[in-house]
Design an enzyme around this catalytic site. Structure first.
Site, PDB file in Angstrom:
ATOM      1  N   GLU A 128      24.525  -2.798  14.905  1.00  0.00           N
ATOM      2  CA  GLU A 128      24.467  -1.367  14.600  1.00  0.00           C
ATOM      3  C   GLU A 128      25.743  -0.941  13.879  1.00  0.00           C
ATOM      4  OE1 GLU A 128      23.060   1.284  14.161  1.00  0.00           O
ATOM      5  OE2 GLU A 128      21.814   2.006  15.794  1.00  0.00           O
ATOM      6  N   ASP A 129      25.634   0.148  13.133  1.00  0.00           N
ATOM      7  CA  ASP A 129      26.835   0.696  12.500  1.00  0.00           C
ATOM      8  C   ASP A 129      27.660   1.502  13.501  1.00  0.00           C
ATOM      9  OD1 ASP A 129      24.858   2.675  12.664  1.00  0.00           O
ATOM     10  OD2 ASP A 129      25.135   3.406  10.623  1.00  0.00           O
ATOM     11  N   ASP A 141      26.378   6.550  18.977  1.00  0.00           N
ATOM     12  CA  ASP A 141      26.811   7.938  19.145  1.00  0.00           C
ATOM     13  C   ASP A 141      26.278   8.423  20.502  1.00  0.00           C
ATOM     14  OD1 ASP A 141      27.765  10.469  18.397  1.00  0.00           O
ATOM     15  OD2 ASP A 141      25.949  10.995  17.320  1.00  0.00           O
ATOM     16  N   PHE A 148      32.623  12.969  12.550  1.00  0.00           N
ATOM     17  CA  PHE A 148      31.581  12.377  11.720  1.00  0.00           C
ATOM     18  C   PHE A 148      32.239  11.559  10.617  1.00  0.00           C
ATOM     19  CE2 PHE A 148      28.120  11.933   8.778  1.00  0.00           C
ATOM     20  CZ  PHE A 148      27.026  11.797   9.613  1.00  0.00           C
ATOM     21  N   ARG A 200      27.672   5.518   1.362  1.00  0.00           N
ATOM     22  CA  ARG A 200      27.506   4.234   2.062  1.00  0.00           C
ATOM     23  C   ARG A 200      28.348   3.133   1.429  1.00  0.00           C
ATOM     24  NH1 ARG A 200      23.190   4.596   5.720  1.00  0.00           N
ATOM     25  NH2 ARG A 200      21.423   5.876   5.099  1.00  0.00           N
TER      26      ARG A 200
END
Ligand code: IMP
Ligand code: MG
Length: 180
Positions: A99-100, A103, A152, A165
């Site tokens: 996963e990036d 959260d 964020f 990205r």
């Protein structure tokens, strides 16, 4: 530096070093295994996964899943829809979810429960970033790159409205950009 960026949180070289460290740990932990099936979560994990697998010495198979959470623009709801499922059956495989960022944990929680039901031999999770202060559900992360505060971030695969990205670093945008 990109004109929309306020601040770089992790530079290219910091990310590179961290991935080398993660790759060594993973290679060591799986050294007795024939192979690992690495499941990248589209699209955010693509850049991280492509660098991570090159620092893993155990044979690796690639697969991908794409999910979307039913949510307002910023709040995750926990109800997840599979947009793209795995190409291959992972029964009897060692599966590593990549996963990036974790959260609220809702997406990952869904994926773990979903993949656990497929008779895998083992299931672990590797994420580049972790925002523990936002967690809504307890999820076990086996390999974590960086813990970050509740901000964020974009770059290195992570987007804001599908942009940024391709930035080679992880960054926080200028406040006026988020307001657009
Ligand atoms: P969760 O279900 O709330 O853990 O959501 C995880 C997903 O939300 C990630 O895979 C990202 O796509 C997205 N996300 C969460 N935080 C950020 C961020 O800071 N930048 C970019 N995307 C984020
Ligand atoms: Mg995203």
């Amino acid at each position: 530096m990109h004109p929309d960026v306020k601040e770089i949180m992790f530079s290219e070289s910091e990310i590179k070093n961290k991935i080398k460290e993660l790759g060594e740990r993973i290679s060591n932990d799986y050294k007795e295994c024939e192979s690992i099936t690495v499941v990248g979560i589209l699209k955010g994990a693509v850049i991280f996964m492509s660098d991570l697998v090159r620092s893993i010495s155990v044979p690796v198979f690639f697969d991908f899943m794409a999910v979307s959470s039913y949510s307002s623009s910023t709040e995750s709801s926990g109800v997840v829809r599979i947009l793209k499922d795995l190409d291959k059956n992972v029964e009897s495989k060692h599966v590593l979810i990549v996963e990036d960022i974790v959260d609220t944990g809702l997406t990952l929680n869904y994926l773990i429960n979903n993949l656990r039901n497929r008779n895998v031999v083992s299931l672990k999770v590797c994420t580049l970033l972790d925002k523990p202060s936002r967690r809504k559900v307890d999820v076990r992360i086996d390999y974590n790159g960086f813990e970050i505060p509740d901000e964020f971030v974009v770059g290195y695969g992570l987007d804001f409205n599908e942009c940024y990205r391709n930035l080679p670093y992880i960054a926080v945008l200028k406040p006026e950009v988020y307001r657009k």
